[in-house]
Write a protein that holds these residues in place. Sequence first.
Motif, PDB file in Angstrom:
ATOM      1  N   GLU A  55       0.672  -1.323  -0.168  1.00 52.51           N
ATOM      2  CA  GLU A  55       0.070  -0.064  -0.217  1.00 52.51           C
ATOM      3  C   GLU A  55       0.801   1.109  -0.088  1.00 52.51           C
ATOM      4  O   GLU A  55       0.156   2.353  -0.096  1.00 52.51           O
ATOM      5  N   HIS A  56       2.425   1.030   0.243  1.00 54.01           N
ATOM      6  CA  HIS A  56       3.141   2.357   0.308  1.00 54.01           C
ATOM      7  C   HIS A  56       3.026   3.101  -1.017  1.00 54.01           C
ATOM      8  O   HIS A  56       3.400   2.739  -1.856  1.00 54.01           O
ATOM      9  N   PRO A  57       2.543   4.319  -0.977  1.00 51.24           N
ATOM     10  CA  PRO A  57       2.431   5.261  -2.061  1.00 51.24           C
ATOM     11  C   PRO A  57       3.687   5.436  -2.669  1.00 51.24           C
ATOM     12  O   PRO A  57       3.695   5.618  -3.950  1.00 51.24           O
TER      13      PRO A  57
ATOM     14  N   CYS B 220       5.179  13.557  -5.252  1.00 51.23           N
ATOM     15  CA  CYS B 220       4.392  12.460  -4.821  1.00 51.23           C
ATOM     16  C   CYS B 220       2.956  13.237  -4.342  1.00 51.23           C
ATOM     17  O   CYS B 220       2.733  14.167  -3.499  1.00 51.23           O
TER      18      CYS B 220
ATOM     19  N   ASN C 241      -0.065  12.628  -3.322  1.00 51.00           N
ATOM     20  CA  ASN C 241      -1.302  11.875  -2.735  1.00 51.00           C
ATOM     21  C   ASN C 241      -1.325  12.193  -1.311  1.00 51.00           C
ATOM     22  O   ASN C 241      -0.533  12.837  -0.916  1.00 51.00           O
TER      23      ASN C 241
END
Length: 135
Positions: free
Chosen positions: A57-59, A127, A129
């Motif tokens: 799940e780590h973006p 990033c 998110n």
Amino acid sequence: MSTKSESFAKDLDVTMEGQESSGKVYRLEEIAKHNNEQDLWMAIHNKVYDVSKFIDEHPGGIEVLLDYAGMEATYAFEDVGHSLDARDLLAQYYIGDLHEDDRTEKAATAETEESGLEDMKLVAPCCENEFYNAV
């Protein structure tokens, strides 16, 4: 008297210090044994986290977690500029505290001074998110 870099290192730890201790204490030697995709621990701000269930799940992807698997990862965590939401999410993976002989305030401070980051706000422009948007 606290120095500018000591203050910076303490300012980075905006949510982890208030985390209630589990009572378990780990040495870096123990953490180092948990260094793969199925069993991944790391120390951040003198707290130990088992992020094995979060790896997919780590973006930022699996690789960055594997790069710091089984290690002290405070500087890497702060270098990215994780948001308060990411810090809150990390709390659910907390399993204990780093042994006082392995504590890293000095390491985070020294790495920050060497890189010249003590005067910078850390952000992650790549990033886009909720976990990486810096405050």
